[in-house]
Design a protein around this motif. Structure first.
Motif, PDB file in Angstrom:
ATOM      1  N   VAL A 182      -6.002  -3.002  -5.878  1.00 22.95           N
ATOM      2  CA  VAL A 182      -5.271  -1.734  -6.747  1.00 22.95           C
ATOM      3  C   VAL A 182      -5.887  -1.748  -7.934  1.00 22.95           C
ATOM      4  O   VAL A 182      -5.880  -2.463  -7.525  1.00 22.95           O
ATOM      5  N   ARG A 183      -6.601   0.041  -8.111  1.00 15.65           N
ATOM      6  CA  ARG A 183      -6.688   0.115  -8.845  1.00 15.65           C
ATOM      7  C   ARG A 183      -5.990   0.690 -10.460  1.00 15.65           C
ATOM      8  O   ARG A 183      -5.940   1.927  -9.858  1.00 15.65           O
ATOM      9  N   LEU A 184      -5.602   0.366 -11.657  1.00 17.88           N
ATOM     10  CA  LEU A 184      -4.908   0.819 -12.471  1.00 17.88           C
ATOM     11  C   LEU A 184      -6.526   1.377 -13.658  1.00 17.88           C
ATOM     12  O   LEU A 184      -7.110   0.838 -14.315  1.00 17.88           O
ATOM     13  N   ASP A 194      -9.870  -0.511 -16.085  1.00 17.82           N
ATOM     14  CA  ASP A 194      -9.394  -0.932 -15.459  1.00 17.82           C
ATOM     15  C   ASP A 194      -9.260  -1.892 -15.312  1.00 17.82           C
ATOM     16  O   ASP A 194      -9.760  -2.871 -15.998  1.00 17.82           O
ATOM     17  N   LEU A 195      -7.819  -1.902 -15.231  1.00 18.75           N
ATOM     18  CA  LEU A 195      -7.231  -2.946 -14.553  1.00 18.75           C
ATOM     19  C   LEU A 195      -6.910  -3.422 -13.142  1.00 18.75           C
ATOM     20  O   LEU A 195      -6.196  -2.425 -11.841  1.00 18.75           O
ATOM     21  N   ILE A 196      -7.203  -4.423 -12.291  1.00 19.18           N
ATOM     22  CA  ILE A 196      -6.890  -4.468 -10.430  1.00 19.18           C
ATOM     23  C   ILE A 196      -6.619  -5.771 -10.240  1.00 19.18           C
ATOM     24  O   ILE A 196      -6.200  -6.668 -11.038  1.00 19.18           O
ATOM     25  N   LEU A 197      -5.585  -5.328  -9.080  1.00 14.75           N
ATOM     26  CA  LEU A 197      -4.496  -6.296  -8.474  1.00 14.75           C
ATOM     27  C   LEU A 197      -5.129  -6.633  -7.440  1.00 14.75           C
ATOM     28  O   LEU A 197      -5.718  -5.989  -6.214  1.00 14.75           O
ATOM     29  N   GLN A 225       0.954  -1.429  -0.130  1.00 13.02           N
ATOM     30  CA  GLN A 225       0.509   0.149   0.047  1.00 13.02           C
ATOM     31  C   GLN A 225       0.968   1.316   0.051  1.00 13.02           C
ATOM     32  O   GLN A 225       0.651   2.456  -0.468  1.00 13.02           O
ATOM     33  N   LYS A 226       2.250   1.471   0.994  1.00 18.21           N
ATOM     34  CA  LYS A 226       2.932   2.388   0.897  1.00 18.21           C
ATOM     35  C   LYS A 226       3.136   2.507  -0.557  1.00 18.21           C
ATOM     36  O   LYS A 226       3.582   3.694  -0.771  1.00 18.21           O
ATOM     37  N   ARG A 227       3.844   1.627  -1.287  1.00 22.13           N
ATOM     38  CA  ARG A 227       4.376   1.999  -2.369  1.00 22.13           C
ATOM     39  C   ARG A 227       3.552   2.151  -3.858  1.00 22.13           C
ATOM     40  O   ARG A 227       4.155   3.634  -4.111  1.00 22.13           O
ATOM     41  N   PHE A 228       1.860   1.809  -3.713  1.00 21.59           N
ATOM     42  CA  PHE A 228       1.466   2.373  -4.344  1.00 21.59           C
ATOM     43  C   PHE A 228       0.488   3.595  -3.819  1.00 21.59           C
ATOM     44  O   PHE A 228       1.198   5.231  -4.921  1.00 21.59           O
ATOM     45  N   VAL A 268       2.646  -6.494  -8.590  1.00 20.48           N
ATOM     46  CA  VAL A 268       2.943  -5.176  -8.148  1.00 20.48           C
ATOM     47  C   VAL A 268       4.481  -3.758  -9.275  1.00 20.48           C
ATOM     48  O   VAL A 268       3.346  -2.663  -9.179  1.00 20.48           O
ATOM     49  N   ALA A 269       5.176  -4.650  -9.479  1.00 18.68           N
ATOM     50  CA  ALA A 269       5.926  -4.043 -10.019  1.00 18.68           C
ATOM     51  C   ALA A 269       5.778  -3.101 -11.533  1.00 18.68           C
ATOM     52  O   ALA A 269       5.728  -2.067 -11.888  1.00 18.68           O
ATOM     53  N   THR A 270       4.736  -4.124 -12.386  1.00 16.78           N
ATOM     54  CA  THR A 270       4.025  -3.630 -13.434  1.00 16.78           C
ATOM     55  C   THR A 270       2.976  -2.735 -13.524  1.00 16.78           C
ATOM     56  O   THR A 270       3.170  -2.199 -14.005  1.00 16.78           O
ATOM     57  N   PHE A 271       2.056  -2.497 -12.597  1.00 15.12           N
ATOM     58  CA  PHE A 271       0.923  -1.652 -11.611  1.00 15.12           C
ATOM     59  C   PHE A 271       2.633  -0.432 -11.511  1.00 15.12           C
ATOM     60  O   PHE A 271       1.701   0.290 -12.220  1.00 15.12           O
TER      61      PHE A 271
END
Ligand SMILES: [Zn+2]
Length: 484
Positions: free
Chosen positions: A92-94, A167-170, A65-68, A151-154
Motif C-alpha cells: 500500500v502506498r500513501l 511516499d510512505l509504503i506499507l 486490501q478491503k479496508r484500504f 494498517v491503522a496508522t496508514f
C-alpha cells in the motif's frame, strides 16, 4: 529556517533538536481511532496465517486490501501480489502531495505467524482475547501487533488528509517465519519499483525492554548478520565393518568438525556494534567496563575481546560464527559408512559473502576429499555460495534516529536508544542485500522475561499496543517530512 533549508538530513536533525517535546506530549489516538485499531488487530489475529494447510496469508492481505480500498485509497496504490495463491502480499502506498525527488520510506511487516496448537494454549490461539490488561492470541507479539498498528496508522493518515512530502509504503508480506515464498525477498527482487525506498523500517525487531514495568533501553536493529547453511560431506567406498580401512568417512568428517570447533573467526566491529558497546560500557563497571573500553580502542585489545567472548551474545557480536548443527552418517551398524554429512550453520558478519566463508571453511578443514556445499533457504544445494555481501551498516542516520529518539523520550522518558546488530535473521536482510538500509524498531514495550513470540499463550500488554499506535502515527509523519 536557514539551517533547515541548507541540507536535508542535517536540517531534520537540527529541526528535531530545536523542537521540544514535553513528556507524553505526542498526539494520542482518539477513542474512535483506538477502536478501529483494536478491531484490525483482532481481525488479523483471528485470521490463521500459518504455513500450514489451514493457514493463508492471502486471507489476511485480502482483508486489509478491503479496508484500504473501502477507506478510499486509489486502486493503483493498493497491490495484492505474490508467487503463490496462498501467499499473496499486500503493498500500500500513501502518496506524496506532489512530485518529489525524495525516495519513499517503506514499513515492512510480515503477516505470517508460527503454528500454534489449541491443546498447548489456555485460550484459542486464533481467537483474540482481552484478559487482565493483555491481548492474547498467536501473533500478538510477532507481529500482528505492528501489522495492525501500521494498517491503522496508514488509514488514519489518509482519513486526516495527510499528504507526506515523500511516499510512505506499507508492505504486508508472507513467509518470514518459514515457507517457500518469502514475500520480502520476492518483492524486492521481482517488484523493486513497488517497494524501492530510501530505507526500510521493520518493526519485526528492536523494541523497548521493560524491567518490572520500568523501561530500560530501546533497541533499534541497524544491521544483521547473514544466515548461511553449508553441507559438509565425506564419502567412502565403504564395505564390511569387520574389515576397517585406513580411510573412513565418519572420522574424516568429525576430524574436520573438530578443526572448526577449535577455530575462531577474527574479531570485528562495525559502526553499529561500536555504538552498542560504547553505550553498554557506560552502564557496566569494573573489568567488564574496562574490557569494553579496551575493544573500542585502536587497535582493539584482543585479550579483552577474548574475555568478553565467553558470553555467547557478545561473541556473536564480535565475529562470524559457524557451528555444526546436524549430523548424518552410515547406513547399517555392521557396514563402513559410505557417506557422512554435517550441516554447518554460519552467521556471517556484514561485509563478508557466503562464498568467502565457504572458502574459509575449506581452508579450515584442509581436506580436499571433503565437499563443502551451500544450502539455500529453500534447501537447494549448490557447489558455490552467493558472492553478495550484506552491506556494512551505515552510521545511524539522524533522519531516522532523530525522531526515533524524540518520540521514545516522549513515551518512555530517560530511556536510551541503542542501535544493535541482530544475530538472528529477519526479512530486513533481503533489502539490505539489495543495498537498502533497514532499521528494526517495533515501538512495542515488553517485559524482558515475557517474550512469548513463537511460544504458548502469546500476549501483548494493551498499553503497549496504544503506545505503538501513537508512536507510529508521529513517526510516519516525521519521516514523511511533515513540518506542520
Ligand atoms: Zn517476526
Amino acid at each position: 529556517m536557514v539551517c533547515c533549508a541548507s541540507l536535508i538530513v542535517l536540517a531534520l536533525a537540527c529541526c528535531w533538536r530545536s523542537a521540544s517535546f514535553a513528556q507524553n506530549a505526542l498526539p494520542t489516538a482518539s477513542p474512535e481511532d483506538r477502536a478501529l485499531a483494536r478491531e484490525i488487530f483482532k481481525q488479523l489475529t483471528e485470521i490463521n496465517t500459518t504455513d500450514t494447510p489451514k493457514g493463508s496469508v492471502t486471507a489476511g492481505s485480502v482483508a486489509m486490501q478491503k479496508r484500504f480500498l473501502g477507506a478510499g485509497f486509489p486502486a493503483e496504490d493498493v497491490h495484492l501480489l505474490g508467487p503463490d495463491p496462498r501467499k499473496m502480499n499486500l503493498v500500500v502506498r500513501l502518496r506524496a502531495a506532489g512530485p518529489t525527488t525524495e525516495k519513499p520510506v517503506l514499513f515492512l511487516c510480515h503477516m505470517d505467524v508460527v503454528e500454534a496448537l489449541r491443546s498447548d494454549w489456555h485460550t484459542d490461539p486464533f481467537e483474540f482475547v482481552e484478559k487482565d490488561g493483555y491481548y492474547y492470541g498467536r501473533g500478538t507479539q510477532d507481529m500482528k501487533d505492528s501489522d495492525a498498528a501500521l494498517v491503522a496508522t496508514f488509514l488514519r493518515l489518509h482519513k486526516e488528509g495527510y499528504k507526506p512530502k515523500r511516499d510512505l509504503i506499507l508492505a504486508l508480506t508472507a513467509d518470514e517465519e518459514g515457507g517457500k515464498f518469502n514475500g520480502a525477498d520476492w518483492l524486492v527482487r521481482q517488484h523493486r519499483d513497488l517497494v524501492d525506498a530510501a530505507y526500510v523500517i521493520n518493526p519485526d525487531s528492536g523494541g523497548v525492554e521493560l524491567d518490572h514495568g520500568r523501561a530500560v533501553v530501546a533497541d533499534v536493529e541497524a544491521t544483521e548478520k547473514v544466515y548461511s547453511d553449508f553441507q559438509i560431506t565425506a564419502t567412502n567406498p565403504g564395505g564390511h565393518s569387520s574389515r576397517p580401512r585406513p580411510d573412513n568417512a565418519i572420522y574424516e568428517l568429525t576430524t574436520a568438525l573438530s578443526k572448526l570447533a577449535a577455530y575462531t573467526f577474527p574479531f570485528e566491529l562495525n559502526e553499529v556494534t561500536r555504538t552498542y558497546f560504547t553505550n553498554l560500557s557506560g552502564q557496566e563497571t569494573g573489568q567488564m567496563a574496562a574490557d569494553m573500553h579496551a575493544i573500542l580502542a585502536t587497535p582493539p585489545d584482543l585479550a579483552a575481546a577474548a574475555r568478553l567472548s565467553v558470553e555467547p551474545s557478545f561473541n556473536s557480536n564480535f565475529r562470524t560464527t559457524c557451528v555444526a548443527t546436524r549430523l548424518n552418517a552410515g547406513h547399517a551398524n555392521n557396514a563402513l559408512a559410505q557417506t557422512a554429512q554435517a550441516n554447518v550453520n554460519c552467521r556471517i558478519f556484514p561485509g563478508h559473502s557466503p562464498e568467502e566463508i565457504r572458502q574459509q571453511l575449506i581452508g579450515i578443514f584442509a581436506d580436499p576429499k571433503l565437499s563443502v556445499k551451500y544450502v539455500s533457504d529453500s534447501y537447494i544445494v549448490s557447489d558455490t555460495a552467493p558472492e553478495r555481501k550484506a552491506m556494512a551498516p551505515p552510521a545511524p542516520i539522524p533522519e531516522v534516529f532523530g525522531p526515533l529518539t524524540k518520540l521514545t523520550q516522549a513515551l518512555w522518558p530517560g530511556v536510551p536508544v541503542t542501535p544493535v546488530m541482530e544475530n538472528g535473521a529477519s526479512d530486513s536482510i533481503y533489502f539490505a542485500l539489495q543495498g537498502i538500509p533497514c532499521y528494526g524498531f517495533s515501538a512495542i514495550a515488553l517485559e524482558r522475561d515475557d517474550d512469548r513470540a513463537h511460544g504458548q499463550d502469546e500476549r501483548l500488554p494493551v498499553d503497549s499496543y496504544w503506545k505503538s499506535l501513537d508512536f507510529f502515527y508521529s513517526f510516519a509523519k516525521a519521516v514523511g517530512k511533515d513540518r506542520e
